[in-house]
Design a protein around this motif. Structure first.
Motif, short mmCIF file in Angstrom:
data_model
loop_
_atom_site.label_atom_id
_atom_site.label_comp_id
_atom_site.label_asym_id
_atom_site.label_seq_id
_atom_site.Cartn_x
_atom_site.Cartn_y
_atom_site.Cartn_z
N ALA A 136 -6.09 2.31 3.02
CA ALA A 136 -6.67 3.40 3.81
C ALA A 136 -5.66 3.94 4.81
O ALA A 136 -5.55 5.16 5.00
CB ALA A 136 -7.93 2.91 4.51
N GLN A 137 -4.93 3.04 5.42
CA GLN A 137 -3.92 3.45 6.40
C GLN A 137 -2.79 4.23 5.73
O GLN A 137 -2.34 5.26 6.25
CB GLN A 137 -3.36 2.21 7.10
N ALA A 138 -2.36 3.77 4.57
CA ALA A 138 -1.28 4.46 3.85
C ALA A 138 -1.73 5.83 3.37
O ALA A 138 -0.97 6.82 3.42
CB ALA A 138 -0.81 3.61 2.67
N ILE A 160 -6.77 2.95 -7.18
CA ILE A 160 -6.01 1.75 -6.79
C ILE A 160 -6.99 0.58 -6.79
O ILE A 160 -8.02 0.63 -6.11
CB ILE A 160 -5.38 1.92 -5.40
N CYS A 161 -6.70 -0.44 -7.56
CA CYS A 161 -7.60 -1.59 -7.67
C CYS A 161 -7.05 -2.78 -6.90
O CYS A 161 -5.83 -2.98 -6.80
CB CYS A 161 -7.80 -1.97 -9.14
N ALA A 204 0.83 -1.21 0.00
CA ALA A 204 0.00 0.00 0.00
C ALA A 204 0.86 1.26 0.00
O ALA A 204 0.58 2.23 -0.72
CB ALA A 204 -0.91 -0.01 1.23
N GLU A 205 1.91 1.24 0.78
CA GLU A 205 2.82 2.39 0.83
C GLU A 205 3.45 2.66 -0.53
O GLU A 205 3.58 3.82 -0.96
CB GLU A 205 3.90 2.16 1.88
N LEU A 206 3.86 1.61 -1.22
CA LEU A 206 4.48 1.76 -2.54
C LEU A 206 3.51 2.37 -3.55
O LEU A 206 3.86 3.28 -4.31
CB LEU A 206 4.96 0.40 -3.05
N LEU A 207 2.27 1.90 -3.55
CA LEU A 207 1.27 2.41 -4.49
C LEU A 207 0.90 3.86 -4.21
O LEU A 207 0.89 4.71 -5.11
CB LEU A 207 0.02 1.53 -4.44
N VAL A 208 0.60 4.15 -2.95
CA VAL A 208 0.19 5.50 -2.58
C VAL A 208 1.32 6.49 -2.81
O VAL A 208 1.11 7.58 -3.36
CB VAL A 208 -0.28 5.53 -1.11
N SER A 209 2.52 6.12 -2.43
CA SER A 209 3.68 7.00 -2.61
C SER A 209 3.92 7.30 -4.09
O SER A 209 4.18 8.45 -4.48
CB SER A 209 4.93 6.36 -2.01
#
Length: 316
Positions: free
Chosen positions: A198-200, A237-238, A165-170
């Motif tokens: 959601a957390q990221a 994000i899917c 999640a961190e990689l995608l959001v970043s």
């Protein structure tokens, strides 16, 4: 057609009892000559002799077979895992016996083949936080590729969802996107992924909305959910690559196509137009860990594997 001990004995001109002793590893006990033992073993190999699993089980020996239970045969990600499992199993000289569920719902009829065979272990492919059916297999070493309940007596092997999640959001933030949406099907694995996204997003301080389609089919879920996007959404994000393909299919008929990412990196993700930015799961490492856990009878544990961000045209 399977080769029998009788056929081997006939070809060599010896008794079936002698062949049986040699193939069961008891030839030395009755003084059979080493030359004869070598001749029987060589002939058996040349004729393609394979010991009966039922006979091995009756003797209390390993059948060198483990079961593989697949939660969804239609999921191409699971198919890729099965291929890797077979490759690793062959390295140990093991065979696979495949079973699976319809619509990801365990059914006793689907499990019957597993009860009929003397298995040396079980590998489960798919996420399930309430796998009560596994209680019938507590006598076996079990590995799950996917998420399971903490109390589940298995080695649970899964991607690090939080790091993914961190990689995608970043990546999306660095590309200038601030209003994110997460689209998923009505599946447990997708809901777990949603929590990590959601957390990221919260940690990064960007807007985040969640859309879950009623459909369990990933492509259909993406198509349906794309129609519910708000106008402010600039990146999606899917939960899987198939969801992403459904989203892109629907949006291709509109005049707006925001950045879209998937998850899994199935083969078609790089063939799709546009190529899908996604998280690559290390399926070879997952398969190795699962087979090793079953063959080596490792104690229940949780293994979290590192994801890899793959950037393509859908969200470059």
């Amino acid at each position: 057609m399977a080769v029998s001990q009788k056929q081997i004995a006939k070809k060599l001109g010896v008794s079936i009892a002698l062949v049986s002793r040699v193939l069961s590893g008891k030839a030395a006990e009755i003084g059979i000559a080493p030359e004869t033992i070598e001749r029987v073993l060589k002939t058996a190999q040349e004729m393609g002799y394979v010991p009966s699993a039922a006979a091995l089980a009756l003797k209390g020996k390993s059948t060198r077979t483990f079961g593989v239970v697949v939660y969804d045969f239609k999921d191409p990600f699971f198919g890729a895992i099965i291929e890797q499992l077979q490759m690793r199993a062959h390295e140990y000289d093991y065979s696979l016996m495949l079973a699976g569920f319809l619509n990801r719902t365990p059914d006793e009829q689907d499990l019957q083949p597993l009860h009929k065979h003397a298995l040396d272990g079980l590998i489960v492919i798919g996420t399930d936080l309430d796998a009560v059916w596994l209680r019938d297999f507590e006598h076996l070493p079990v590995a799950r590729i996917g998420h399971g309940a903490p109390s589940e007596p298995s080695v649970r092997i899964a991607i690090d969802e939080n790091r993914s999640a961190e990689l995608l959001v970043s990546h999306l933030i660095q590309s200038g996107h601030e209003n994110l949406a997460f689209i998923a099907a009505a599946l447990t694995a997708h809901r777990l992924r949603r929590e990590a996204i959601a957390q990221a997003a919260k940690k990064a301080g960007v807007h985040f909305e969640f859309i879950e389609a009623d459909a369990q089919d990933a492509f259909q879920a993406g198509m349906d959910a794309a129609n519910q996007l708000s106008q402010r959404t600039d990146a999606i994000i899917c939960a899987t690559d198939q969801v992403a393909m459904g989203v892109l299919h629907t949006l291709s008929h509109t005049d707006r196509i925001p950045a879209v990412t998937g998850f899994d990196d199935i083969a078609v993700a790089r063939q799709f137009i546009p190529g899908i930015t996604t998280i690559r799961q290390p399926i070879a490492a997952m398969a190795v860990a699962a087979v090793d856990a079953v063959v080596q009878k490792k104690a229940p544990a949780r293994l979290s594997l590192e994801p890899e961000l793959v950037v393509r045209q859908s969200a470059s």
